[in-house]
Write a protein that holds these residues in place. Sequence first.
Motif: not given
Lengths: 359, 308
Positions: A279-282, A353-356
Amino acid sequence: MLDTAGPMIDSNDPAPVLSIGAVSKKFDSLTVLENCSLDVAEGEIVTLLGPSGCGKTTLLRCIAGFWDADSGGIRIDGRDMGAVPVNRRPVGVVFQSYALFPHMTVVQNVGYALRMLRMPRSAVAERVSTALETVSLTGLEDRYPSQLSGGQQQRVAIARVLVMEPRVLLLDEPFNALDAKLRGSMQVELRQLIKKLGLTSIFVTHDQEEALTMSDRIAVMRAGRIEQAAPPEEIFDRPATAYVADFIGMSNFFSGEAQAGAVLLPDGQSQSTELQGPVKVMIRPHNIRLVDAQDQDWRGTIAFHRPVGPLIEYHVDVAGDQIKVLSMRQQQSQIYADGACVGLQVIDPASCSIYPGAH
Amino acid sequence: MANVSVPAGGAGWGERLVDALLSGRGVWPAVPSIVVLMVMAVIPFAILLSLGFSDIEVARGAIISQTFSLTHLTTALTDPLYWITFQRSLNLALTTTFFCLVFGYPVAYLFLVGGRWTKRIILILTIAPLLTSGIVRTYAWLVILGGRGVVNSTLLSIDLIDQPLRIMNTHWAVLIGMVQIHLPVMILPLIAVMSRHDTRLVEAAENLGASQLATLRTIIFPLSVPGIGTGAALVFTLSYTTFVVPQLLGGGNYLNAATMVYEQVVFSLDWSKGSVSSLILMVTCLIVLVIIALITNRLTRWTRGRDA
């Protein structure tokens, strides 16, 4: 049930004034709009925001009727606009750099739409002076556009579309032609004016400040698609995609691994997620606090700092990556100098925020 | 001397001269062309004028005395032949200008609204005729309009007429030739002025409810007035003073102002008469140009910026 002819303020789902349904448009083989859908409610100001080439101006031109969509439909008050030519659409456009008629005075410019309707002279004069009053332009009636300042020209452009009482107002980067200082005040003024008149509006810009100031809702566009359409706070606090998060405001991105419904944040705290795998964490810069280095495993050295109004912006070098941090100047016990060794801590893990995403 | 920026060290005098001419303020860059104009146009014209306003005695090919006199001018102004000739020239030039505008405007409009290829084709068709000399183009009309020319043989073959029309050596032949030859001079300024304006003006007009015709009438036409003025001034000047077209297509007996000057100077060898005729030609031409400029100015008050 409410009377449909009356105002539908209490209705849960009022019919949208403007309804854009799955609009696509290609130029030769280049797709400029892909399946764009958007409903705009009565009196709502929606901003199409995105970098140049994202299709926002194309969408605006399709609504105005300058271009036809390849597929999908545009409805105003439920009426399909497909067969309605440009000069019969209930739409008013404020153009980039205004496109005022240089050979007409202010009065002639503003009265143009009414003269095209063959309205009697006295009625034209009356409605023109009302429109000029609305935009506070009285006293300049007989000037030519070249004799007006940028701000005045913008008001003429607005008055020129107001007189025809459009159902939808389209604004194509209306502040581009103004100098930076004037922009801020004109934005607030224009928003208040549109709200007072209750005009349903679409506003196109590439400037996020402008979008945050002007809009009830922002539709962030990317490569011909609408990525997210939501109120400004939601766009900023809960961006739907990594692209939106990156485009609006400052952001820090980290790669992580989601396991058993949670992601480990760089400072060791954890945040729950439904995603699995990489995942990508912002994390927004204002959601990070600087602490003493010995209290934290997540630490680095200050590479750069500068005051931004009441805030202070730090760039912290952590193992080669620069992480942006924003702190209130007063609340910070001390201001760290460049080169100082600091620890970093996420203030509110739930706001990350967490994105795939792949590594 | 003017403010001349001299490049730091090392530059030769030639470079410095060019630099001075290019960077010099005011008149300096124009000096070469002013000199050429003085030598090639103003001085000869002054000599010609002096011939028109003096009595000359010539002996053995040399002027032996020259005294000021207005007789040539008064003779010319009281001679009905002059009046008829100048009126004919004026009529011809004004009609030519009118038809050039009528035929040229739609072409310029098509250029404005047309696509990339339309624009290219119009430009090529407009400019290509300028690449051949006016004399060649005029001769081409002899072929087209003659008794056995293209026009007559076509009309004969479809039995529209029994015998060839007499077009050559008439007023009509001259007018047709004049309009065709001067058409590009009308179209080019129109295109230049019309395409200078923002295409969004047309979109704005449409958005405000204007039909295509209303847009043409209220936006495109008024904004093209400066182009019409320029084109009209150019076409008028060229056709009022034209010599080749009336001489060739009018069959040698079509007298307009320019052919009259030619006959007076070349055949009658009366330089004084020719001089006076030239003067009248120039003054009347200037008067019409001033009228065109005044009308254009009146219609384009909006271009005069910030003097509310």
